[in-house]
Motif scaffolding. Structure first.
Motif, PDB file in Angstrom:
ATOM      1  N   ARG A  40       0.824  -1.202   0.000  1.00  0.00           N
ATOM      2  CA  ARG A  40       0.000   0.000   0.000  1.00  0.00           C
ATOM      3  C   ARG A  40       0.858   1.251   0.000  1.00  0.00           C
ATOM      4  O   ARG A  40       1.877   1.306   0.691  1.00  0.00           O
ATOM      5  CB  ARG A  40      -0.887   0.019   1.238  1.00  0.00           C
ATOM      6  N   THR A  41       0.407   2.249  -0.743  1.00  0.00           N
ATOM      7  CA  THR A  41       1.014   3.572  -0.699  1.00  0.00           C
ATOM      8  C   THR A  41      -0.107   4.592  -0.678  1.00  0.00           C
ATOM      9  O   THR A  41      -1.199   4.341  -1.180  1.00  0.00           O
ATOM     10  CB  THR A  41       1.919   3.850  -1.916  1.00  0.00           C
ATOM     11  N   TYR A  59      -1.046  12.096   0.967  1.00  0.00           N
ATOM     12  CA  TYR A  59      -2.099  12.851   1.657  1.00  0.00           C
ATOM     13  C   TYR A  59      -1.514  14.098   2.301  1.00  0.00           C
ATOM     14  O   TYR A  59      -0.298  14.147   2.519  1.00  0.00           O
ATOM     15  CB  TYR A  59      -2.788  11.960   2.697  1.00  0.00           C
ATOM     16  N   TYR A  78       2.418  14.332   2.616  1.00  0.00           N
ATOM     17  CA  TYR A  78       2.912  13.165   3.344  1.00  0.00           C
ATOM     18  C   TYR A  78       2.804  11.935   2.451  1.00  0.00           C
ATOM     19  O   TYR A  78       1.824  11.761   1.727  1.00  0.00           O
ATOM     20  CB  TYR A  78       2.107  12.944   4.628  1.00  0.00           C
ATOM     21  N   ILE A  79       3.830  11.100   2.530  1.00  0.00           N
ATOM     22  CA  ILE A  79       3.888   9.871   1.739  1.00  0.00           C
ATOM     23  C   ILE A  79       3.874   8.695   2.707  1.00  0.00           C
ATOM     24  O   ILE A  79       4.654   8.649   3.647  1.00  0.00           O
ATOM     25  CB  ILE A  79       5.177   9.802   0.900  1.00  0.00           C
ATOM     26  N   TYR A  80       2.972   7.751   2.466  1.00  0.00           N
ATOM     27  CA  TYR A  80       2.937   6.520   3.256  1.00  0.00           C
ATOM     28  C   TYR A  80       3.165   5.337   2.330  1.00  0.00           C
ATOM     29  O   TYR A  80       2.617   5.283   1.230  1.00  0.00           O
ATOM     30  CB  TYR A  80       1.581   6.345   3.961  1.00  0.00           C
ATOM     31  N   SER A  81       3.950   4.398   2.796  1.00  0.00           N
ATOM     32  CA  SER A  81       4.095   3.120   2.113  1.00  0.00           C
ATOM     33  C   SER A  81       4.406   2.062   3.159  1.00  0.00           C
ATOM     34  O   SER A  81       5.123   2.342   4.125  1.00  0.00           O
ATOM     35  CB  SER A  81       5.227   3.165   1.082  1.00  0.00           C
ATOM     36  N   ASP A  82       3.869   0.870   2.971  1.00  0.00           N
ATOM     37  CA  ASP A  82       4.234  -0.190   3.897  1.00  0.00           C
ATOM     38  C   ASP A  82       5.542  -0.871   3.479  1.00  0.00           C
ATOM     39  O   ASP A  82       5.983  -1.817   4.109  1.00  0.00           O
ATOM     40  CB  ASP A  82       3.098  -1.192   4.110  1.00  0.00           C
ATOM     41  N   SER A  93       9.728   0.185   2.412  1.00  0.00           N
ATOM     42  CA  SER A  93      10.702   1.256   2.616  1.00  0.00           C
ATOM     43  C   SER A  93      10.831   2.107   1.350  1.00  0.00           C
ATOM     44  O   SER A  93      11.042   1.586   0.253  1.00  0.00           O
ATOM     45  CB  SER A  93      12.054   0.635   2.975  1.00  0.00           C
ATOM     46  N   THR A 123      11.302   9.945  -3.279  1.00  0.00           N
ATOM     47  CA  THR A 123      10.069  10.354  -3.929  1.00  0.00           C
ATOM     48  C   THR A 123      10.380  11.513  -4.860  1.00  0.00           C
ATOM     49  O   THR A 123      11.068  12.454  -4.466  1.00  0.00           O
ATOM     50  CB  THR A 123       9.016  10.784  -2.898  1.00  0.00           C
ATOM     51  N   ASN A 136       9.148  11.121   5.207  1.00  0.00           N
ATOM     52  CA  ASN A 136       7.890  10.975   4.471  1.00  0.00           C
ATOM     53  C   ASN A 136       7.121  12.289   4.364  1.00  0.00           C
ATOM     54  O   ASN A 136       5.993  12.294   3.898  1.00  0.00           O
ATOM     55  CB  ASN A 136       7.016   9.908   5.131  1.00  0.00           C
ATOM     56  N   ARG A 137       7.707  13.400   4.793  1.00  0.00           N
ATOM     57  CA  ARG A 137       7.054  14.705   4.715  1.00  0.00           C
ATOM     58  C   ARG A 137       7.810  15.575   3.721  1.00  0.00           C
ATOM     59  O   ARG A 137       9.023  15.745   3.829  1.00  0.00           O
ATOM     60  CB  ARG A 137       7.045  15.354   6.098  1.00  0.00           C
TER      61      ARG A 137
END
Length: 76
Positions: free
Chosen positions: A6-7, A10, A19-23, A25, A29, A46-47
């Motif tokens: 998942r990525t 938001y 903000y970037i999320y990934s499960d 590493s 970006t 991630n910011r």
């Protein structure tokens, strides 16, 4: 494959920070405008500060060890 993890990008739309999320590493970006120009290359955390970008649509290209995921988002 990209469906294996998942990525998320938001908030969307965003104003000052993205903000970037990934499960998985994240290696780096890249923020690209719709003309394909790289406007930010971000390698730490991630910011991402985006207050200097013009309003409009962008693509976050999130590079992990296994894949590059593209997520479209809007700058307010």
């Amino acid at each position: 494959t990209t469906e294996d993890f998942r990525t998320a990008v938001y908030p969307n739309p965003a104003d000052d920070e993205l903000y970037i999320y990934s499960d998985k590493s994240i290696l780096f970006t890249t923020i690209v405008d719709l003309q394909g120009r790289v406007v930010i290359k971000h390698t730490a955390g991630n910011r991402i500060a985006i207050s200097n970008l013009a309003s409009g649509a962008y693509i976050a290209e999130i590079k992990t060890k296994d894949a590059t995921i593209k997520r479209r988002w809007m700058k307010m």
